[in-house]
Structures are given as C-alpha cells and as structure tokens.
Design a protein around this motif. Structure first.
Motif, PDB file in Angstrom:
ATOM      1  N   ASP A 189      -8.086   4.207   5.546  1.00 47.83           N
ATOM      2  CA  ASP A 189      -7.248   3.774   4.421  1.00 47.83           C
ATOM      3  C   ASP A 189      -7.573   2.361   3.942  1.00 47.83           C
ATOM      4  O   ASP A 189      -7.121   1.961   2.888  1.00 47.83           O
TER       5      ASP A 189
ATOM      6  N   GLU B 216       2.827   1.558  -3.322  1.00 50.83           N
ATOM      7  CA  GLU B 216       1.950   2.046  -4.390  1.00 50.83           C
ATOM      8  C   GLU B 216       1.788   3.563  -4.298  1.00 50.83           C
ATOM      9  O   GLU B 216       1.840   4.270  -5.301  1.00 50.83           O
ATOM     10  N   LYS B 217       1.609   4.058  -3.059  1.00 49.00           N
ATOM     11  CA  LYS B 217       1.480   5.512  -2.862  1.00 49.00           C
ATOM     12  C   LYS B 217       2.748   6.246  -3.284  1.00 49.00           C
ATOM     13  O   LYS B 217       2.697   7.389  -3.711  1.00 49.00           O
ATOM     14  N   GLN B 218       3.894   5.571  -3.134  1.00 46.42           N
ATOM     15  CA  GLN B 218       5.166   6.180  -3.531  1.00 46.42           C
ATOM     16  C   GLN B 218       5.449   5.939  -5.017  1.00 46.42           C
ATOM     17  O   GLN B 218       6.562   6.188  -5.479  1.00 46.42           O
TER      18      GLN B 218
ATOM     19  N   GLN C 229       1.209  -3.234  -7.852  1.00 46.99           N
ATOM     20  CA  GLN C 229      -0.249  -3.080  -7.947  1.00 46.99           C
ATOM     21  C   GLN C 229      -0.978  -4.415  -7.988  1.00 46.99           C
ATOM     22  O   GLN C 229      -1.977  -4.601  -7.307  1.00 46.99           O
TER      23      GLN C 229
ATOM     24  N   LYS D  33      -0.703  -6.294  -4.643  1.00 48.71           N
ATOM     25  CA  LYS D  33      -1.554  -5.644  -3.649  1.00 48.71           C
ATOM     26  C   LYS D  33      -3.018  -6.050  -3.863  1.00 48.71           C
ATOM     27  O   LYS D  33      -3.739  -6.373  -2.925  1.00 48.71           O
TER      28      LYS D  33
ATOM     29  N   ARG E 180       2.843   1.024  10.046  1.00 51.07           N
ATOM     30  CA  ARG E 180       3.969   1.191   9.128  1.00 51.07           C
ATOM     31  C   ARG E 180       5.058   0.192   9.499  1.00 51.07           C
ATOM     32  O   ARG E 180       5.257  -0.107  10.667  1.00 51.07           O
TER      33      ARG E 180
ATOM     34  N   ASN F 129       0.833  -1.194   0.000  1.00 53.88           N
ATOM     35  CA  ASN F 129       0.000   0.000   0.000  1.00 53.88           C
ATOM     36  C   ASN F 129       0.877   1.258   0.000  1.00 53.88           C
ATOM     37  O   ASN F 129       0.656   2.193  -0.770  1.00 53.88           O
ATOM     38  N   ARG F 130       1.911   1.225   0.858  1.00 52.38           N
ATOM     39  CA  ARG F 130       2.829   2.368   0.939  1.00 52.38           C
ATOM     40  C   ARG F 130       3.635   2.500  -0.358  1.00 52.38           C
ATOM     41  O   ARG F 130       3.774   3.591  -0.908  1.00 52.38           O
TER      42      ARG F 130
END
Lengths: 225, 225
Positions: free
Chosen positions: A117, A36-38, A79, A82, B190, A33-34
């Motif tokens: 989230d 993907e955000k990055q 992606q 995930k 995290r 998830n992290r």
C-alpha cells in the motif's frame, strides 16, 4: 534534523524535528490514506489525533514544522494534505525493498499488504535455503544468502529488512555496509553497531512491551497513590 | 508520566518522563541482559549507548530521572543496574500474555524467544480456527475467538497482543475494554479508538518505514545541499 518553520506571521526559523514528530507524521499519513479510501474529502486535527496520546494541538504543531496546511475552522483537504505528507515522508517516490531471511517472520513481511500500500516493492529475498521460499510476487527474485554482495544494487534496492535470528544480524549489516547499502531495518532483539552513513532502525517487540509494562505499572501506582 | 528526579545536590523535582526515555531504558535493559549473559561485570554509559542515535550523555540523563546509578569514572555494575531497570520497566514481575489471532504473525509471537526471555508467559491464544494452532507450550491453552469474554481474566492475563487483520482490530479492542483488559498491543496498520483506562500501543512496520524513508531523504538532501 532541520526544517524551515513558517509561522502565521511569516517568521521563519530553523528548528530541530524530533523522531517523535516524524513518527506521528507517519500516523497522520496512515489515517489520511484510510480517509481517502473512504472518499472523505475534508478532515480536522481532531480526527487526525485519533490514536491514544495524540492531541489536536500536537497535530497542528507537528504539521506546522513543515509549512501551513488547512484553514482555521475549515480543516484540511484530505487529498492535498496526504500528498504533502507523502512528499515529506518520501512516499511520493517508489522504494525498492530487500528482505533478508525468509523464515516465519520474513514471510509475514513478504505477504504484508501494508508494504504494498505504501509504494514499497519487495525486489529481492535472500535466504540460506532459497528453494523453500514460495508464493512470491512476479517482481521479486529469491537468491541464496551468500550472494548478497553480488546481487544487491543500493541504487535501486533502497532499504534492506533483516529478519534473521539475533546472532546473525551484525555480520549481515557489516556486509551491507561494505556495498554501500543506505538503509537497514532489523527485527531482532539486539543492539548492533551501524556502519557510518547507514540509516539503521530496529523494530523489536520486547522494547514495545517494556513501554507497555511501564505504563501499566504507572497507572496502578496512580490508582493506589 | 512523572517521577521524582534526584540530582547530585539532593534536590528533587517532579519531571515528566517521555516515551522516548522509556523506550531507551528498555534498550539499555536489553543490552545489560546480553552483557550479564556474557558474564560482563561492569559497563559504562558509552557501552550502553551502542545503538545509533543514543549518546553517553543521553544514557546518563535518562538514568538520572530514576535515581543515582554508578559512579563517575567507575561505571555501572551490570547486575545491579539491570535489576534496577527491571524494576522500573516492570520486568521484575511475571506478565501473562494473551495472543489474539494465530495466523502467520501470531505464530511468530507464539514462537518468540524474546518474549520468553523477559518474564512474559503466553497463557492463552484465541483464534477462529483453534484446531489449526499447533506446537504450543504446556502453559498455553488455545480457545475459539468467540470465547474471549468468557476465558480472559484481566487479573492474570495482563496484556493482549492482537495479530488480526486491520478491519477486525477495533471490535476486538472494544470487547476487551468491556471486560476490563488493562493493556493491548496491536500489530495492524490502522489507528483505533481506545476504551478509557486501557493502555493501547501499536507496532506497525509502515510507521517505521516512513521514518526510514524520511531519514534517507534527509541524508540525500544534506549531501546535495
């Protein structure tokens, strides 16, 4: 807990999937998830094993219970892995939450960005003093604790999180059992009797601290040994 | 993790003790603590297995890693088993805690009766705005977050609990690593990189909820299968 394990050679066998594996799958999902955000596109079992006690071999073994993901030497597509893990964990659908107890701890939950989230929606909050609950989202309604049975609909309120003092937890779980609530997470430091067919879990900081002090002692003993 | 296992026949072998066993030992301790308060003298593996997913057989197996307790048909003496488990978990000595982050979640910890019940003392609280932290016990001192290195003494401040937002956790853990902090529990959702020799654990509600939604789906699938 059982799943079909597909190995490289196309064999398949029924194997028990442990709570520890599911817990780690949740951790990999959190990391993906992290990433993907990055805007990271690809990752490896080495990067997914980025929390103490998890090795790349363990990552590959955990994932292998659920199918074949990624390619040797190439890694995983962030992606799509995930998305697959979301399916396994149930995060690909929406979950309605109910918070029971709007005190200090209940408020931490109500304001939790983490819950938002992950496809969870806090639909209802129950408290003895509903008028004291402020600053809630538009989709959330606050009710008095004694209207629990009347207002909860287990078909759309999937999981109840109980943030009440230890002596009050058992009776609330019994009440939720009677209306067919499917899943309850409670935060109190106490063991409870779960009604049949209810998934009940406990998050208690004293249990985690017991594990920590055990590990600290173990390290000390290894040093002096 | 290793311990000498003494079996009935006096054999002994070195065996790995899993995190799950330690977690359950903490749960048995919690139950024994309650039974002692209720002045109960004796108990059984059946009563200790009073949380979903734990069987009496599992209780006996977990305890057997650490020695021979209780007698077949007679059960366990509550006080002496509690004392033995306290020794195993490290609860027979005092632990100094440091809370880093005095926001909403930090406050839940500061007011936690559970911590006080288990030989933990909150010695220090660090926050960016120390003046906002109120209602603390006499043995606790509040400091600004930037005095972390100066005020923490890892010899008496044994465990740090970090209740800061996710983006701030890694840098605080790095700073604690440099001064030789032995154990850290952080609450953020995290993964972090742990400095060598530090015991780091994470308590994240989203991981627990991932396990719950998995189990709810699994029950649904079993019903429709």
């Amino acid at each position: 807990m059982e799943a079909i394990k597909n190995t490289d050679k196309g064999r398949s066998k029924t194997e028990k999937i442990s709570d520890s594996t599911i817990q780690r799958i949740s951790i990999y999902y959190r990391t993906l998830n992290r990433l993907e955000k990055q805007a990271v596109k690809r990752t490896t079992s080495m990067s997914l094993a980025d929390i103490e006690g998890i090795s790349p071999v363990m990552v590959r073994k955990d994932l292998s219970f659920f199918g074949t993901f990624g390619c040797r030497g190439v890694g995983y597509d962030v992606q799509s892995l995930k998305r697959e893990l979301a399916k396994i964990l149930g995060f690909s659908r929406k979950w309605g939450l109910v918070i029971i107890g709007g005190g200090q701890f209940g408020n931490v939950l109500i304001n939790s960005q983490t819950l938002k989230d992950n496809n969870f929606t806090i639909r209802k909050i129950f408290d003895k003093e509903p008028d004291l609950i402020k600053d809630i989202d538009d989709q959330t309604v606050v009710y008095p604790l004694d209207q629990l049975e009347e207002k909860i609909n287990p078909e759309e309120d999937h999981i109840a999180i109980i943030a009440l003092p230890p002596p009050e937890v058992q009776s609330v779980i019994d009440r939720l059992g009677k209306i067919g609530m499917k899943a309850v997470l409670y935060m109190a430091s106490r063991s409870i009797k779960a009604p049949q067919n209810m998934v009940v879990m406990n998050q208690d900081i004293s249990i985690k601290l017991g594990m920590m002090t055990y590990k600290v002692l173990e390290k000390e003993n290894n040093r002096t040994a």
